[in-house]
Design a protein around this motif. Structure first.
Motif, PDB file in Angstrom:
ATOM      1  N   LYS A  44       0.852  -1.192   0.000  1.00  0.00           N
ATOM      2  CA  LYS A  44       0.000   0.000   0.000  1.00  0.00           C
ATOM      3  C   LYS A  44       0.884   1.236   0.000  1.00  0.00           C
ATOM      4  CE  LYS A  44      -3.966  -1.555   2.710  1.00  0.00           C
ATOM      5  NZ  LYS A  44      -4.740  -1.282   3.934  1.00  0.00           N
ATOM      6  N   GLU A  45       0.556   2.155  -0.858  1.00  0.00           N
ATOM      7  CA  GLU A  45       1.253   3.439  -0.921  1.00  0.00           C
ATOM      8  C   GLU A  45       0.211   4.545  -0.880  1.00  0.00           C
ATOM      9  OE1 GLU A  45       4.555   3.790  -0.944  1.00  0.00           O
ATOM     10  OE2 GLU A  45       4.891   1.632  -1.091  1.00  0.00           O
ATOM     11  N   THR A  46       0.511   5.623  -0.189  1.00  0.00           N
ATOM     12  CA  THR A  46      -0.378   6.780  -0.165  1.00  0.00           C
ATOM     13  C   THR A  46       0.338   7.933  -0.840  1.00  0.00           C
ATOM     14  OG1 THR A  46      -1.380   6.032   1.891  1.00  0.00           O
ATOM     15  CG2 THR A  46      -1.720   8.334   1.291  1.00  0.00           C
ATOM     16  N   ILE A  47      -0.297   8.447  -1.876  1.00  0.00           N
ATOM     17  CA  ILE A  47       0.260   9.573  -2.636  1.00  0.00           C
ATOM     18  C   ILE A  47      -0.811  10.642  -2.697  1.00  0.00           C
ATOM     19  CG2 ILE A  47       1.212  10.327  -4.841  1.00  0.00           C
ATOM     20  CD1 ILE A  47       2.046   7.354  -5.266  1.00  0.00           C
ATOM     21  N   ALA A  48      -0.479  11.828  -2.201  1.00  0.00           N
ATOM     22  CA  ALA A  48      -1.419  12.954  -2.195  1.00  0.00           C
ATOM     23  C   ALA A  48      -2.765  12.549  -1.581  1.00  0.00           C
ATOM     24  CB  ALA A  48      -1.593  13.531  -3.591  1.00  0.00           C
ATOM     25  N   ASP A  49      -2.710  11.892  -0.432  1.00  0.00           N
ATOM     26  CA  ASP A  49      -3.898  11.453   0.306  1.00  0.00           C
ATOM     27  C   ASP A  49      -4.735  10.410  -0.433  1.00  0.00           C
ATOM     28  OD1 ASP A  49      -3.305  13.038   2.522  1.00  0.00           O
ATOM     29  OD2 ASP A  49      -4.328  14.762   1.651  1.00  0.00           O
ATOM     30  N   GLU A  50      -4.182   9.796  -1.456  1.00  0.00           N
ATOM     31  CA  GLU A  50      -4.890   8.735  -2.174  1.00  0.00           C
ATOM     32  C   GLU A  50      -4.132   7.430  -1.986  1.00  0.00           C
ATOM     33  OE1 GLU A  50      -6.784   7.806  -6.570  1.00  0.00           O
ATOM     34  OE2 GLU A  50      -5.931   9.763  -6.158  1.00  0.00           O
ATOM     35  N   GLU A  51      -4.857   6.356  -1.645  1.00  0.00           N
ATOM     36  CA  GLU A  51      -4.235   5.073  -1.371  1.00  0.00           C
ATOM     37  C   GLU A  51      -4.220   4.185  -2.611  1.00  0.00           C
ATOM     38  OE1 GLU A  51      -5.862   1.619   1.174  1.00  0.00           O
ATOM     39  OE2 GLU A  51      -4.789   2.956   2.558  1.00  0.00           O
ATOM     40  N   PHE A  52      -3.083   3.551  -2.844  1.00  0.00           N
ATOM     41  CA  PHE A  52      -2.907   2.644  -3.975  1.00  0.00           C
ATOM     42  C   PHE A  52      -2.449   1.296  -3.443  1.00  0.00           C
ATOM     43  CE2 PHE A  52      -2.244   6.905  -5.517  1.00  0.00           C
ATOM     44  CZ  PHE A  52      -2.983   6.938  -6.687  1.00  0.00           C
ATOM     45  N   GLN A  53      -3.090   0.212  -3.902  1.00  0.00           N
ATOM     46  CA  GLN A  53      -2.753  -1.128  -3.432  1.00  0.00           C
ATOM     47  C   GLN A  53      -2.317  -2.017  -4.587  1.00  0.00           C
ATOM     48  OE1 GLN A  53      -5.485  -3.109  -0.805  1.00  0.00           O
ATOM     49  NE2 GLN A  53      -6.370  -1.180  -0.151  1.00  0.00           N
ATOM     50  N   THR A  54      -1.308  -2.816  -4.324  1.00  0.00           N
ATOM     51  CA  THR A  54      -0.850  -3.832  -5.255  1.00  0.00           C
ATOM     52  C   THR A  54      -0.878  -5.159  -4.501  1.00  0.00           C
ATOM     53  OG1 THR A  54       0.612  -2.238  -6.328  1.00  0.00           O
ATOM     54  CG2 THR A  54       1.041  -4.545  -6.775  1.00  0.00           C
ATOM     55  N   ALA A  55      -1.419  -6.206  -5.130  1.00  0.00           N
ATOM     56  CA  ALA A  55      -1.530  -7.515  -4.481  1.00  0.00           C
ATOM     57  C   ALA A  55      -0.759  -8.566  -5.283  1.00  0.00           C
ATOM     58  CB  ALA A  55      -2.993  -7.922  -4.367  1.00  0.00           C
ATOM     59  N   TYR A  56      -0.241  -9.558  -4.560  1.00  0.00           N
ATOM     60  CA  TYR A  56       0.575 -10.607  -5.156  1.00  0.00           C
ATOM     61  C   TYR A  56       0.069 -11.971  -4.710  1.00  0.00           C
ATOM     62  CZ  TYR A  56       3.724  -6.591  -5.411  1.00  0.00           C
ATOM     63  OH  TYR A  56       4.266  -5.354  -5.644  1.00  0.00           O
ATOM     64  N   THR A  57       0.081 -12.943  -5.628  1.00  0.00           N
ATOM     65  CA  THR A  57      -0.191 -14.336  -5.265  1.00  0.00           C
ATOM     66  C   THR A  57       0.994 -15.174  -5.723  1.00  0.00           C
ATOM     67  OG1 THR A  57      -1.346 -14.880  -7.323  1.00  0.00           O
ATOM     68  CG2 THR A  57      -2.698 -14.059  -5.486  1.00  0.00           C
ATOM     69  N   TYR A  58       1.105 -16.374  -5.143  1.00  0.00           N
ATOM     70  CA  TYR A  58       2.250 -17.247  -5.409  1.00  0.00           C
ATOM     71  C   TYR A  58       1.771 -18.641  -5.748  1.00  0.00           C
ATOM     72  CZ  TYR A  58       4.745 -13.419  -3.275  1.00  0.00           C
ATOM     73  OH  TYR A  58       5.238 -12.174  -3.003  1.00  0.00           O
ATOM     74  N   ASN A  59       2.596 -19.355  -6.519  1.00  0.00           N
ATOM     75  CA  ASN A  59       2.258 -20.736  -6.852  1.00  0.00           C
ATOM     76  C   ASN A  59       2.903 -21.680  -5.830  1.00  0.00           C
ATOM     77  OD1 ASN A  59       4.973 -21.086  -7.599  1.00  0.00           O
ATOM     78  ND2 ASN A  59       4.553 -20.860  -9.775  1.00  0.00           N
ATOM     79  N   ASP A  60       2.740 -22.978  -6.047  1.00  0.00           N
ATOM     80  CA  ASP A  60       3.268 -23.961  -5.100  1.00  0.00           C
ATOM     81  C   ASP A  60       4.790 -24.081  -5.137  1.00  0.00           C
ATOM     82  OD1 ASP A  60       3.307 -25.159  -7.585  1.00  0.00           O
ATOM     83  OD2 ASP A  60       2.518 -27.071  -6.900  1.00  0.00           O
ATOM     84  N   LYS A  61       5.428 -23.412  -6.075  1.00  0.00           N
ATOM     85  CA  LYS A  61       6.898 -23.382  -6.158  1.00  0.00           C
ATOM     86  C   LYS A  61       7.460 -22.087  -5.549  1.00  0.00           C
ATOM     87  CE  LYS A  61       7.140 -27.095  -8.805  1.00  0.00           C
ATOM     88  NZ  LYS A  61       7.380 -28.366  -8.216  1.00  0.00           N
ATOM     89  N   ASN A  62       6.598 -21.332  -4.871  1.00  0.00           N
ATOM     90  CA  ASN A  62       6.966 -20.066  -4.230  1.00  0.00           C
ATOM     91  C   ASN A  62       7.374 -18.976  -5.223  1.00  0.00           C
ATOM     92  OD1 ASN A  62       6.467 -20.887  -1.549  1.00  0.00           O
ATOM     93  ND2 ASN A  62       8.437 -21.946  -1.517  1.00  0.00           N
ATOM     94  N   LYS A  63       6.889 -19.077  -6.433  1.00  0.00           N
ATOM     95  CA  LYS A  63       7.123 -18.057  -7.453  1.00  0.00           C
ATOM     96  C   LYS A  63       5.874 -17.192  -7.580  1.00  0.00           C
ATOM     97  CE  LYS A  63      11.042 -19.972  -8.603  1.00  0.00           C
ATOM     98  NZ  LYS A  63      12.261 -19.443  -8.062  1.00  0.00           N
ATOM     99  N   ILE A  64       6.054 -15.950  -7.958  1.00  0.00           N
ATOM    100  CA  ILE A  64       4.898 -15.069  -8.126  1.00  0.00           C
ATOM    101  C   ILE A  64       4.001 -15.623  -9.231  1.00  0.00           C
ATOM    102  CG2 ILE A  64       4.135 -12.782  -8.842  1.00  0.00           C
ATOM    103  CD1 ILE A  64       6.570 -11.629  -7.474  1.00  0.00           C
ATOM    104  N   ALA A  65       2.716 -15.799  -8.909  1.00  0.00           N
ATOM    105  CA  ALA A  65       1.746 -16.316  -9.882  1.00  0.00           C
ATOM    106  C   ALA A  65       0.954 -15.186 -10.516  1.00  0.00           C
ATOM    107  CB  ALA A  65       0.803 -17.302  -9.205  1.00  0.00           C
TER     108      ALA A  65
END
Length: 55
Positions: free
Chosen positions: A14-35
């Motif tokens: 989560k980042e807040t820029i000029a009072d606006e919140e931005f979210q980035t989400a991540y999921t992973y596979n069974d090999k611990n790599k970003i899915a």
């Protein structure tokens, strides 16, 4: 602010820029790599691991 799963991998940023919140989400596979990554705009990128044998 960042959130992590029980394995210590980032699952949300989560980042807040000029009072606006931005979210980035991540999921992973069974090999611990970003899915997948979901960007603040809602754009979803899914990553596929392709394995092949040469020879």
């Amino acid at each position: 602010m960042r959130r992590y799963d029980k394995y210590g991998r980032i699952i949300q940023g989560k980042e807040t820029i000029a009072d606006e919140e931005f979210q980035t989400a991540y999921t992973y596979n069974d090999k611990n790599k970003i899915a997948s990554v979901t960007y603040p705009s809602g754009f979803l990128v899914s990553l596929i691991l392709i394995l092949f044998k040469v020879g």
